[in-house]
Design a protein around this motif. Structure first.
Motif, short mmCIF file in Angstrom:
data_model
loop_
_atom_site.label_atom_id
_atom_site.label_comp_id
_atom_site.label_asym_id
_atom_site.label_seq_id
_atom_site.Cartn_x
_atom_site.Cartn_y
_atom_site.Cartn_z
N PRO A 93 21.13 57.52 53.11
CA PRO A 93 21.97 57.07 54.23
C PRO A 93 21.86 55.58 54.55
CG PRO A 93 19.95 57.99 55.07
CD PRO A 93 19.86 58.08 53.57
N ASN A 94 21.09 54.81 53.74
CA ASN A 94 20.92 53.39 54.14
C ASN A 94 22.05 52.51 53.63
OD1 ASN A 94 19.95 53.76 51.49
ND2 ASN A 94 18.48 52.09 51.65
N THR A 95 23.26 52.90 54.04
CA THR A 95 24.46 52.15 53.72
C THR A 95 24.84 51.32 54.95
OG1 THR A 95 25.63 54.13 54.37
CG2 THR A 95 25.32 53.81 52.02
N THR A 96 25.97 50.60 54.84
CA THR A 96 26.45 49.83 56.00
C THR A 96 27.91 50.18 56.26
OG1 THR A 96 25.04 48.04 55.20
CG2 THR A 96 26.56 47.53 57.01
N PRO A 97 28.24 50.91 57.33
CA PRO A 97 27.31 51.47 58.29
C PRO A 97 26.43 52.56 57.67
CG PRO A 97 29.49 52.40 58.61
CD PRO A 97 29.63 51.34 57.57
N LEU A 111 34.83 60.10 49.17
CA LEU A 111 34.68 59.21 48.01
C LEU A 111 34.13 59.97 46.81
CD1 LEU A 111 33.15 56.09 49.81
CD2 LEU A 111 35.33 56.13 48.55
N GLY A 112 33.33 61.00 47.08
CA GLY A 112 32.71 61.75 45.99
C GLY A 112 33.60 62.84 45.41
N ARG A 113 34.71 63.10 46.06
CA ARG A 113 35.54 64.25 45.67
C ARG A 113 36.03 64.19 44.23
NH1 ARG A 113 40.21 66.02 46.71
NH2 ARG A 113 40.93 63.97 47.38
N THR A 114 36.34 62.97 43.76
CA THR A 114 36.87 62.83 42.40
C THR A 114 35.82 62.30 41.43
OG1 THR A 114 37.64 60.65 43.06
CG2 THR A 114 39.24 62.44 43.15
N ALA A 115 34.58 62.23 41.87
CA ALA A 115 33.52 61.66 41.04
C ALA A 115 33.12 62.65 39.95
CB ALA A 115 32.31 61.32 41.90
N PRO A 116 32.55 62.13 38.84
CA PRO A 116 32.16 63.00 37.73
C PRO A 116 30.83 63.74 37.94
CG PRO A 116 31.78 60.72 37.16
CD PRO A 116 32.42 60.71 38.51
N CYS A 117 30.48 63.94 39.19
CA CYS A 117 29.23 64.61 39.53
C CYS A 117 29.43 65.05 40.98
CB CYS A 117 28.12 63.56 39.41
SG CYS A 117 26.53 64.02 40.06
N ASP A 118 28.90 66.18 41.38
CA ASP A 118 29.04 66.57 42.79
C ASP A 118 28.22 65.62 43.65
OD1 ASP A 118 30.77 68.64 42.36
OD2 ASP A 118 29.33 70.25 42.72
N VAL A 119 28.87 65.05 44.65
CA VAL A 119 28.18 64.11 45.54
C VAL A 119 27.97 64.77 46.90
CG1 VAL A 119 28.27 61.86 46.69
CG2 VAL A 119 29.14 62.11 44.35
N PHE A 120 26.71 64.98 47.23
CA PHE A 120 26.34 65.46 48.56
C PHE A 120 25.73 64.27 49.29
CE2 PHE A 120 26.20 69.01 45.64
CZ PHE A 120 26.82 70.04 46.34
N THR A 121 25.62 64.38 50.58
CA THR A 121 24.96 63.27 51.26
C THR A 121 23.88 63.77 52.21
OG1 THR A 121 25.26 61.21 52.49
CG2 THR A 121 26.63 63.09 53.17
N SER A 122 22.89 62.92 52.36
CA SER A 122 21.92 63.13 53.43
C SER A 122 22.53 62.51 54.69
CB SER A 122 20.60 62.44 53.09
OG SER A 122 20.82 61.04 52.96
N GLY A 123 21.91 62.75 55.81
CA GLY A 123 22.29 62.07 57.04
C GLY A 123 21.06 61.40 57.61
N ALA A 124 21.28 60.37 58.41
CA ALA A 124 20.13 59.68 59.02
C ALA A 124 19.52 60.55 60.11
CB ALA A 124 20.56 58.34 59.58
N ILE A 125 18.23 60.41 60.30
CA ILE A 125 17.54 61.12 61.39
C ILE A 125 17.82 60.40 62.71
CG2 ILE A 125 15.27 61.77 62.34
CD1 ILE A 125 14.24 61.91 59.42
N THR A 126 17.84 59.07 62.66
CA THR A 126 18.05 58.30 63.89
C THR A 126 19.29 57.41 63.77
OG1 THR A 126 16.70 56.37 63.28
CG2 THR A 126 15.53 58.25 64.25
#
Ligand code: NCD
Ligand code: ZN
Length: 427
Positions: A93-97, A111-126
């Motif tokens: 999650p250390n992107t901007t924002p 953004l990950g929907r058409t990527a050649p790999c399944d893209v999941f994301t974490s979320g920030a704790i704070t």
């Protein structure tokens, strides 16, 4: 999709959590339709001499989007992942924002929907990963986020971490921690020890990691919350995690390839390509990380794939950002450098991280009829020389430039589609 109707992965040795056998694998409509001898289909992927396995799962990928697209994008990161045998990656999650709200989670998933790999994301704790206020974890969990971390930083405040763990338990999600005590690390750029002294570079003591590991084990005991330790790098961290697991606490851990292959001596040339957090440590630490992987105390290998532009990595050691590429070399380094069987390597890279990520309904599955066809085909014997310039990543900051390694991905199949064929990306 214009993919051939049926696909057979032919002549390989199938390896999954249930064991090993020689078999062809037929894929139809995104699923495994048959596993057995002498199968055929419209299209054949040659797997002779290869291992056919569930696709790899990376718990720790920095994809830099939104905000740092000059270093990596979701698409280029996912392409590198597919080339590395991954069919699923978890974005940090250390992107901007920062990925700290439903809106940014949606953006990354889109953004990950058409990527050649399944893209999941974490979320920030704070909020903004600033360590001051809990992020809206529930709204992110509602979008399927299952892992929360402030990665790039650890949550410093003990009370806030306790609250986060209580909240996370209620939501049924896992917290992952980048263990680093800021006050102790402050101003350090490499491991504090013999080499930092010799090179005159300010160091970060091993204790900066260990204090947070110790605290979070205590808080896991207090709250019952699942905690996953990211990129463990010291011998005492490994020992504490081993003991916590033996005591029955809900603790898991990951090790990165660089922490089981490289030591702080690499920093001798002041080359920032070897700058990373947590820092490269001593030979004894490397041996302990390997021992942790061998006895299962560290049950997963994660890349901490951290692309940085050439310009930023050409800054002096103390000014360059920490982090190194990982997605395209992790499997080969595990095969080359670890005293593990291929089944143990694949457990640490595929089905165990799939469980930690809570995506084991679709990834890290057995190679069996009816299962989703997320697979990789690995030639375990072929040797090759690492070259950052030839990688799919937008960045080239690999610490293994010029190194010969063994084991390479031949094909990757994502939801039934061959996204890598004979080592070449298909999209
Ligand atoms: C990571 C990055 O570049 O985002 N850097 C690193 O040195 N590992 C952050 C992180 O994983 O801590
Ligand atoms: Zn980190």
């Amino acid at each position: 999709m214009t993919e051939a109707a049926t696909l057979v992965i032919k002549g390989g040795r199938v390896v999954d959590a249930s064991g090993e056998r020689d078999a062809d694998v037929v894929v139809v409509d995104g699923r495994i339709a048959a596993v057995g001898a002498d199968l055929s289909a419209d299209r054949t992927l040659d797997a002779s001499g290869c291992i056919v396995a569930p696709g790899l799962v990376d718990l720790h990928s920095h994809l830099r989007e939104p905000g740092k697209e000059e270093a990596e994008t979701v698409e280029t990161g996912a392409r590198g992942a597919a080339l590395g045998g991954y069919t699923a990656i978890i974005a940090m999650p250390n992107t901007t924002p920062a990925i700290d709200s439903a809106a940014v989670v949606r953006q990354v998933l889109e953004l990950g929907r058409t990527a050649p790999c399944d893209v999941f994301t974490s979320g920030a704790i704070t909020v903004d990963r600033a360590g001051e206020q809990l992020a809206p974890m529930a709204e992110m969990a509602a979008l399927g986020v299952k892992i929360f971390t402030d990665d790039g930083a650890g949550v410093q405040d003990n009370r806030l971490m306790r609250r986060a763990m209580e909240y996370a338990s209620g939501l049924g999600v896992t917290l992952a921690q980048h263990c680093e005590d800021d006050a102790l690390c402050g101003g350090g750029h490499m491991h504090e020890g013999e080499w930092s002294a010799r090179l005159g570079i300010a160091g970060q003591p091993a204790e900066a990691e260990e204090l947070m590991v110790m605290r979070d084990i205590a808080l896991a005991r207090l709250t019952g919350c699942r905690i996953h330790f990211q990129h463990l790098s010291t011998a005492r961290s490994v020992a504490m995690v081993r003991e916590a697991i033996t005591a029955g606490l809900p603790v898991t851990a990951e090790a990165t390839p660089h922490h089981f292959t490289l030591t702080h001596a690499e920093c001798a040339g002041y080359d920032p390509v070897f700058k990373v957090n947590p820092p490269l440590r001593t030979e004894a630490d490397v041996a302990a990380v390997k021992a942790g992987l061998l006895d299962g105390s560290i049950a997963t290998i994660a890349t901490d794939h951290a692309p940085h532009t050439t310009e930023s990595k050409e800054l002096p050691f103390d000014q360059a950002p920490p982090g190194m590429l990982g997605l395209e070399t992790a499997l080969a380094l595990a095969i080359t450098e670890l005293d593990l069987s291929i089944t143990q390597v694949l457990a640490a890279l595929s089905w165990v991280p799939a469980r930690v990520a809570g995506i084991d309904d679709v990834h890290g599955r057995p190679v069996a009829e009816g299962e989703p066809a997320n697979l990789c085909v690995i030639d375990p014997e072929v040797t090759w020389v690492v070259d950052g310039a030839q990688m799919a990543s937008r960045s080239t900051n690999t610490p293994y430039q010029g190194r010969e390694v063994r084991g390479r991905v031949r094909h990757t199949v994502l939801h039934g589609e061959a996204v890598v064929v004979a080592g070449e990306p298909q999209r």
